[in-house]
Each structure stands twice: as structure tokens, then as C-alpha cells.
Design an enzyme around this catalytic site. Structure first.
Site, PDB file in Angstrom:
ATOM      1  CG  ASN A 114     -28.485  42.193 -83.082  1.00  0.00           C
ATOM      2  OD1 ASN A 114     -29.671  41.941 -83.034  1.00  0.00           O
ATOM      3  ND2 ASN A 114     -27.683  41.946 -82.069  1.00  0.00           N
ATOM      4  CG  ASP A 115     -24.306  40.696 -82.287  1.00  0.00           C
ATOM      5  OD1 ASP A 115     -24.640  41.822 -82.671  1.00  0.00           O
ATOM      6  OD2 ASP A 115     -24.052  40.437 -81.102  1.00  0.00           O
ATOM      7  CD  GLN A 144     -28.304  37.723 -80.780  1.00  0.00           C
ATOM      8  OE1 GLN A 144     -28.688  38.427 -79.882  1.00  0.00           O
ATOM      9  NE2 GLN A 144     -28.377  36.393 -80.730  1.00  0.00           N
ATOM     10  CB  SER A 180     -24.198  37.143 -79.464  1.00  0.00           C
ATOM     11  OG  SER A 180     -24.832  37.955 -80.417  1.00  0.00           O
ATOM     12  NE  ARG A 201     -23.746  41.798 -73.944  1.00  0.00           N
ATOM     13  CZ  ARG A 201     -23.779  42.758 -73.018  1.00  0.00           C
ATOM     14  NH1 ARG A 201     -24.160  42.499 -71.784  1.00  0.00           N
ATOM     15  NH2 ARG A 201     -23.394  43.987 -73.333  1.00  0.00           N
ATOM     16  CG  ASP A 202     -21.953  38.545 -76.454  1.00  0.00           C
ATOM     17  OD1 ASP A 202     -23.140  38.169 -76.420  1.00  0.00           O
ATOM     18  OD2 ASP A 202     -21.622  39.739 -76.514  1.00  0.00           O
ATOM     19  CD  GLU A 220     -22.144  44.618 -76.690  1.00  0.00           C
ATOM     20  OE1 GLU A 220     -23.159  44.692 -75.995  1.00  0.00           O
ATOM     21  OE2 GLU A 220     -22.126  44.962 -77.887  1.00  0.00           O
ATOM     22  CD1 TRP A 264     -24.729  47.550 -81.153  1.00  0.00           C
ATOM     23  CD2 TRP A 264     -26.951  47.626 -81.436  1.00  0.00           C
ATOM     24  NE1 TRP A 264     -25.203  46.261 -81.134  1.00  0.00           N
ATOM     25  CE2 TRP A 264     -26.564  46.271 -81.301  1.00  0.00           C
ATOM     26  CE3 TRP A 264     -28.300  47.921 -81.633  1.00  0.00           C
ATOM     27  CZ2 TRP A 264     -27.482  45.222 -81.348  1.00  0.00           C
ATOM     28  CZ3 TRP A 264     -29.212  46.864 -81.688  1.00  0.00           C
ATOM     29  CH2 TRP A 264     -28.795  45.537 -81.545  1.00  0.00           C
TER      30      TRP A 264
HETATM   31  C1  FRU Z   1     -23.794  42.936 -79.515  1.00  0.00           C
HETATM   32  C2  FRU Z   1     -24.837  42.468 -78.520  1.00  0.00           C
HETATM   33  C3  FRU Z   1     -24.337  41.275 -77.740  1.00  0.00           C
HETATM   34  C4  FRU Z   1     -25.609  40.603 -77.324  1.00  0.00           C
HETATM   35  C5  FRU Z   1     -26.498  40.827 -78.513  1.00  0.00           C
HETATM   36  C6  FRU Z   1     -27.954  41.012 -78.209  1.00  0.00           C
HETATM   37  O1  FRU Z   1     -24.301  43.616 -80.606  1.00  0.00           O
HETATM   38  O2  FRU Z   1     -25.197  43.533 -77.663  1.00  0.00           O
HETATM   39  O3  FRU Z   1     -23.484  41.606 -76.673  1.00  0.00           O
HETATM   40  O4  FRU Z   1     -25.424  39.251 -77.054  1.00  0.00           O
HETATM   41  O5  FRU Z   1     -26.016  41.993 -79.166  1.00  0.00           O
HETATM   42  O6  FRU Z   1     -28.727  41.015 -79.387  1.00  0.00           O
END
Ligand code: FRU
Length: 493
Positions: free
Chosen positions: A23-24, A41, A83, A148-149, A201, A287
Site C-alpha cells: 500500500n502507501d 507498506q 507509514s 500516525r504517518d 491519514e 481500500w
Molecule cells: C493509509 C494507512 C496509514 C497507515 C498504513 C498502514 O493507507 O492506513 O494511515 O500508516 O496505511 O498500512
């Protein structure tokens, strides 16, 4: 890590992981040799989200990628590496790099086994390949399960590092400052702006040039998931000013970054000077259905967007501070001209690209010589598979709407995988109207007027698309139509 990039569904000029689920984009930076680093990710053990590590790949041109070893691993059962971002610390402000100028510091969210999310640091003395977790972790702990992030930049005017983080379910982006990348001081909150959805996010704060102005502007970019207007995931941004502690948007509007459904968690590279442009990459999925798409049959899921060149511009007085997003130097990947006609008038060109090994194309269709009174007609394109008859199509009305329809590629059927997207543009007085796009096996990115609007969309034909028709109709006789289609060289094969 080795991957098989031969599958019919595998993009050839977009990054996708060797195997497993991605993902990210994370930690993106360009090093002092001009090498771009992309972390992401990564679940190396399954084709659905979870068990998150930081995967790693490098590129000189942002289209041709080399897979590297996994950069950051969870340290204990139940941990995940969520992330975050990375910076280069040439002056050793962190103290991690007494003997070098190319030290890399990564910031990530540690999902702790008890569900608490903390901001942690890891550093690399080999230019970004192997990382050591900082013994003083976490560097930020708010005893929250929704914090987060972290994204870090350098702020020259105050001589300070700046971090933005999301308190996801409080719709709050917090700004933090630090002299040494280890000790962070709260500076301000940016809360409840624009669209809320159900979570904020992956915030980015980045300096970005405004076309025709010396005003040092920033954008604050916030990803929302779930709860996007089209369902699932979306990115919004706020143009504004940043004084080292506070971000002030130019107005109270929410601006949407992309009119498709597959552009999320976009991140800007650290280390791009930012005087001409910034460069970003987003995750090309949503998602709502990312864990279900059919590429698992080839052992992988998810690709990144093409790299985008970004800056701000007033499209018209009515659309101020638009984030322009166009493919970054895609011409470097042209392998052959498949069609070119610079005086098409009303008519069409037909391209059979079944022999093109990459299956990846770039096209442009441009109407020039327009005036306010000659804004008529359409430019349309259709890609199809001779074998299955499946179709991907789109087009634009000169001076008006642009649309994309991925619905007649039938290799994936899901109620959330909605198929038709459109956006309204405004003629900016420049005398031209243009659409362009990158089509790469299972991903299309469509651009209006060089990135004033863009749509990122994945699609899954059951047999490869291999023909394209570009058609101009109803164009005023005083205007000129030119079209071109180029094959793109594979970054993998
Ligand atoms: C966004 C997210 C972030 C998190 C990550 C987890 O897509 O939900 O907020 O850090 O993915 O994989």
C-alpha cells in the site's frame, strides 16, 4: 528480492512489488547522486494487507525500478511498521552520523502489539538500504491508537526540522518541530478542515512553487479513508503559507487531488529543491477493493502511480491555486512512435499495438487555435481487446467535461469498483485544450491540459488491450487537432 514481471496484469512503467501486497509509498527521498528511493507498506507473506514491513526500491528515472531488500522489519510478534517518511541529515543534526554526509533518518509509525501507535525513528549509514532502530524510541507517544504517518521536512528560515502527523479520528494534523530529529516539540494543530470522511491519514506539508509568483507557498495534503465522496480513499489539499510553526490556508476550500478512485496516500519526495516543482507518487488503489483485485493470480497486489511533477497555478480566476499534476519526464520512456498526425481535423487514428511487448502507451490529443467562440467538439479514445472485445474509454468536451469509463473491462466485478468518472474543467484562455494519458496494462492516468485535472484508475481486462482509436469530432474549422501515440519501454522486461 526477485519478482516475475511478465504477467498480463503487471504494469511495466509503474512500480509494483515483486510478490505480496503493497500500500502507501513511504520514506521517499532523492539522494546526493540523484538516485530516487521509494519505500512502501509491504506484506511480503500474503497478497492482502497486513504484517507490514517497509519494502524498498530505487530508480534513476522514476519509471525503471530496482527492487532492494526489505528496509525495516517489525521487531516483535504483533508489531507492524506503518507509514512514514525519510530525510537526509548531511550536517549530522541527529548525532547518528559522525563520519558521513549521506546519513538517512526514517520516521515511521510503530503499531505496538497493544494497539498503541507511536512515532519511531530508524537510521541508515549505508545510504538508505539497511536501518537501525533508534534506542530512544518512541520519539512521540500520545498513548493513542489513532496517531500516525509522520512526514518530516527541513524548514530553512527557522533552521528546524518539521514533522506533521495525523490524529486520524480527531481530524487533526499536528505540526511538531525539532533541532535533532529525535526530540520533538508540539507547535500547532490543523483540525477539521475540508472533507472529513471517517479518518485523516498520511499528511504531507511541502513547499511548492506557485506559477507566476515568488510567494513561497506550501500545501498541506491530507488523505481521507474511508469516507471519500466517491467511496473509500481520496486525497485533498490546502494551499497556504507556513511560518515554521503554523500553517494558514489561503481559503477554506477543500480541493480534491484526482477525479478517479485510485490515487491515495500520495507523498512528495524529500530532497527535490522545490523551486521549479515537487515530485510525488501515490498508491494507485482504493481500500474499498484493494484486497480483492484479480492480480493475486499473479502473486502480487497494488501498483504505484506514475511520478508526477507538481506545482500550483491559477487555472482561471475562478479556480485559484490548483495543484497541477502531470507525468514527470515520461518522454524518457518512449520506445517508438505508433501514430502521429498534426493536422487531423475531424477524424480518427487507429493504432494496433498488439506487437508492443510492454503493452504500455502514452498518448496526447491536442486542439490548438481555440478562441472563446470556437470551443466546440470532442476528443475521445477507446482501447480494446481484439480477443475479448473488452473496452476502456474516455474523452473530453473542448472547454468542458472530461470522462473515463473503465466498466467494460470485465476481469473484476465488485460493487465498489465503480466504473465512470468525470470532472469539469474551465477554458483558461490559452488557445488550446488537451488530453493525455499513460495506459499501462491495468492502470490508466488521464490528464487534462497538462495536469490541471487528473484521474488515476486501475482496470482489469481478462485479455490484454491491444488496439486504440483516437477520434476528434465537431471541432471548429478554425482550430487544429494533433494526436500522437507512443509505445513505452518496459522498466522490467
Ligand atoms: C493509509 C494507512 C496509514 C497507515 C498504513 C498502514 O493507507 O492506513 O494511515 O500508516 O496505511 O498500512
Amino acid at each position: 528480492i526477485v519478482g516475475d514481471y511478465n504477467g498480463n496484469l503487471r504494469p511495466q512503467v509503474h512500480y509494483s512489488p515483486p510478490t505480496g501486497f503493497m500500500n502507501d509509498p513511504n520514506g521517499m527521498f532523492v539522494d546526493d547522486t540523484g538516485l530516487y528511493h521509494l519505500y512502501y507498506q509491504y506484506n511480503p507473506t500474503d497478497t492482502v494487507a497486513g504484517n507490514v514491513h517497509w519494502g524498498h526500491a530505487t530508480s534513476r528515472d522514476l519509471y525503471t525500478w530496482e527492487n532492494q531488500r526489505i528496509a525495516i522489519f517489525p521487531g516483535a510478534p504483533g508489531e507492524q511498521i506503518f507509514s512514514g517518511s525519510a530525510v537526509v541529515d548531511p550536517n549530522n543534526t541527529s548525532g547518528f552520523f559522525p563520519n558521513q554526509t549521506n546519513g538517512v533518518v526514517a520516521f515511521y509509525t510503530l503499531l505496538n502489539p497493544n494497539g498503541v501507535q507511536t512515532q519511531d525513528v530508524a537510521y541508515s549509514t549505508d545510504g538508505g538500504y539497511a536501518f537501525t532502530k533508534y534506542s530512544g524510541n518512541p520519539v512521540l507517544d500520545a498513548n493513542s491508537t489513532q496517531f500516525r504517518d509522520p512526514k518530516v521536512i527541513w524548514h530553512t528560515e527557522t533552521g528546524s526540522w518539521i514533522m506533521v502527523t495525523a490524529f486520524a479520528q480527531e481530524y487533526t494534523i499536528s505540526i511538531w518541530t525539532s533541532p535533532n530529529l529525535r526530540e520533538w516539540t508540539f507547535a500547532s494543530n490543523f483540525s477539521h478542515h475540508g472533507l472529513l470522511g471517517l479518518q485523516y491519514e498520511c499528511p504531507n506539508l511541502v513547499q511548492i512553487p506557485m506559477n507566476g509568483s515568488d510567494d513561497p507557498m506550501y500545501i498541506l495534503y491530507i488523505s481521507i479513508n474511508p469516507g471519500a465522496p466517491l467511496g473509500g480513499s481520496v486525497g485533498q489539499y490546502f494551499p497556504g503559507h507556513f511560518n515554521g510553526t503554523h500553517f494558514t490556508p489561503v481559503d477554506s476550500a477543500a480541493r480534491i487531488a484526482d477525479f478517479g478512485k485510485d490515487n491515495y496516500a500520495g507523498q512528495f519526495f524529500y530532497g527535490v529543491p522545490g523551486t521549479q516543482h515537487q515530485i510525488s507518487i501515490a498508491w494507485a488503489s482504493n481500500w474499498q477493493y484493494t484486497n480483492l483485485v484479480p492480480t493475486a493470480s499473479e502473486g502480487w497486489r497494488s501498483a504505484m502511480s506514475a511520478p508526477r511533477r507538481n506545482y500550483l497555478a491559477n487555472v482561471t480566476d475562478r479556480i485559484p491555486y490548483q495543484l497541477i499534476s502531470e507525468p514527470y519526464e515520461v518522454q524518457s520512456m518512449f520506445s517508438e512512435e505508433l501514430a502521429f498526425n498534426d493536422s487531423l481535423a475531424n477524424g480518427s487514428v487507429f493504432v494496433d499495438y498488439s506487437v508492443l511487448q510492454s503493452g504500455a502507451l502514452y498518448f496526447e490529443a491536442n486542439v490548438t487555435g481555440l478562441t472563446e467562440t470556437s470551443l466546440t467538439g470532442t476528443l475521445n479514445f477507446t482501447l480494446s481487446s481484439v480477443i475479448s472485445g473488452e473496452v476502456l474509454r474516455g474523452g473530453t468536451t473542448i472547454g468542458g467535461d472530461t470522462w473515463l469509463d473503465r466498466g467494460k473491462t470485465s476481469g473484476f466485478d465488485n460493487v465498489y469498483f465503480t466504473d465512470k468518472f468525470s470532472v469539469t474543467g474551465l477554458y483558461d484562455g490559452a488557445g488550446e485544450w488537451r488530453i493525455s494519458g499513460i495506459i499501462d496494462r491495468t492502470i490508466i492516468e488521464l490528464f487534462v491540459n497538462g495536469g490541471e485535472q487528473s484521474a488515476t484508475s486501475i482496470f482489469f481486462p481478462s485479455s490484454p488491450l491491444d488496439t486504440m482509436i483516437l477520434r476528434a469530432g465537431g471541432i471548429d474549422g478554425s482550430a487544429t487537432v494533433s494526436v500522437g501515440v507512443w509505445g513505452l519501454r518496459s522498466g522490467w522486461l
